[in-house]
Write an enzyme that holds these catalytic residues in place. Structure first.
Site, short mmCIF file in Angstrom:
data_model
loop_
_atom_site.label_atom_id
_atom_site.label_comp_id
_atom_site.label_asym_id
_atom_site.label_seq_id
_atom_site.Cartn_x
_atom_site.Cartn_y
_atom_site.Cartn_z
N TYR A 90 0.86 -1.19 0.00
CA TYR A 90 0.00 0.00 0.00
C TYR A 90 0.90 1.24 0.00
CZ TYR A 90 -4.16 -2.76 1.37
OH TYR A 90 -5.20 -3.64 1.44
N GLY B 275 -18.04 -1.91 -3.25
CA GLY B 275 -18.74 -2.82 -4.14
C GLY B 275 -17.98 -3.03 -5.42
#
Length: 302
Positions: A71, A222
């Site tokens: 990250y 999502g």
């Protein structure tokens, strides 16, 4: 709902092995970049703002932070931001990282680590976080191949004291069975949220039956995945949000937490206001009608 007065403890707790965490945690991926891009095209985030978000999360009672050495964006590393913001670490803070994927300094993705390379990834996380051991390490995979050799390599590092507990990420039920035959598994991290589908619903239930935490990623985003929520929420999600006076993201998080006491949430943000909202979602109580309506949505209804 006044999000400023709600702490992470409102969502309840779960045990990751012998570590107690509040069920609302924090995902660190979005700390490193501005905008939607993740990877080589990302632009660096504001360091001061990222550090304020981390400190605010801990002040709100968040004691479960999800991160990874991969990250990072130009000039920013999630692990090093966590180290700068929070070290010396609170005794109850659980930092969960993941290994398997890797990126070169330019941000380009590399082939997933071999069993022999996993120790180097674990040691890099230790270095960046300034720790002598890692609380939880998830083996993240792609595909359906056996994980026995890779998970076994992590189990050896656990036996050596570099890792306290192990988990797996982006996996299938057969991977959980394979891993548990080698060493205890405290958590499964998989994509999950409203409309996830029956296969993931069943896997979530299996984890609960075995006492394994189920930790969804993309619970808010999502289909947007790394790019974040698309804003294309269904009428049901928007209607329920309006009825409760909350955001659609809070509805998604509250629904996710209601899927079982072993379900944890790790929403990520670089926005302090969104952080407060995400934590407050742990106190949102959806009605039986709300849950039924949301549970009837399929992936296409998103």
């Amino acid at each position: 709902m006044n999000s400023e007065t709600i702490a992470a403890a409102a969502a309840g707790t779960w045990e990751l092995g012998d570590l107690t965490v509040n069920r609302i945690g924090f995902g660190a991926m979005r700390l490193t970049q501005n905008g939607e891009a993740f990877g080589a095209d990302a632009t660096p985030s504001d360091r001061g703002r990222a550090i304020r978000v981390l400190r605010r999360a801990v002040a709100l009672g968040v004691n479960h932070i999800d991160t990874a050495a991969f990250y990072f964006s130009p000039l920013r590393s999630a692990n090093e931001l966590i180290n700068q913001a929070l070290a010396p670490y609170p005794d109850d803070l659980v930092i969960v990282t993941k290994v398997g994927p890797g990126r070169d300094p330019s941000g380009k993705w590399l082939p997933h680590a071999t069993p022999q390379q996993l120790r180097g990834q674990v040691e890099e996380n230790l270095r960046q976080l300034g720790r002598d051991h890692l609380d939880v390490v998830n083996l993240r995979i792609v595909g359906t191949d056996s994980i026995a050799e890779r998970f076994g390599a992590l189990a050896e590092l656990r036996d050596a004291g570099l890792i306290r507990h192990l988990g797996i990420s982006n996996v299938r039920p057969e991977h959980l069975a394979e891993a548990r035959a080698i060493a205890p598994v405290v958590c499964v991290q998989n994509p999950y949220g409203i409309g996830a589908g029956s296969e993931q619903d069943e896997f979530l239930r299996t984890c609960g039956e075995q006492g394994v935490a189920f930790v969804p990623f993309y619970a808010i985003a999502g289909a947007g995945r790394e790019a974040g929520a698309s804003g294309a929420d269904s009428d049901a999600v928007r209607d329920i949000a309006r009825a409760h006076g909350v955001s659609t993201a809070q509805v998604r998080l509250a629904w996710t937490l209601r899927q079982g006491p072993h379900v944890l949430a790790i929403p990520g943000t670089g926005n302090p206001d969104h952080l407060d909202e995400n934590v407050a979602a742990g106190a949102l109580r959806l009605s039986a009608d709300d849950l039924a309506r949301l549970g009837s949505l399929d992936a296409g209804g998103e």
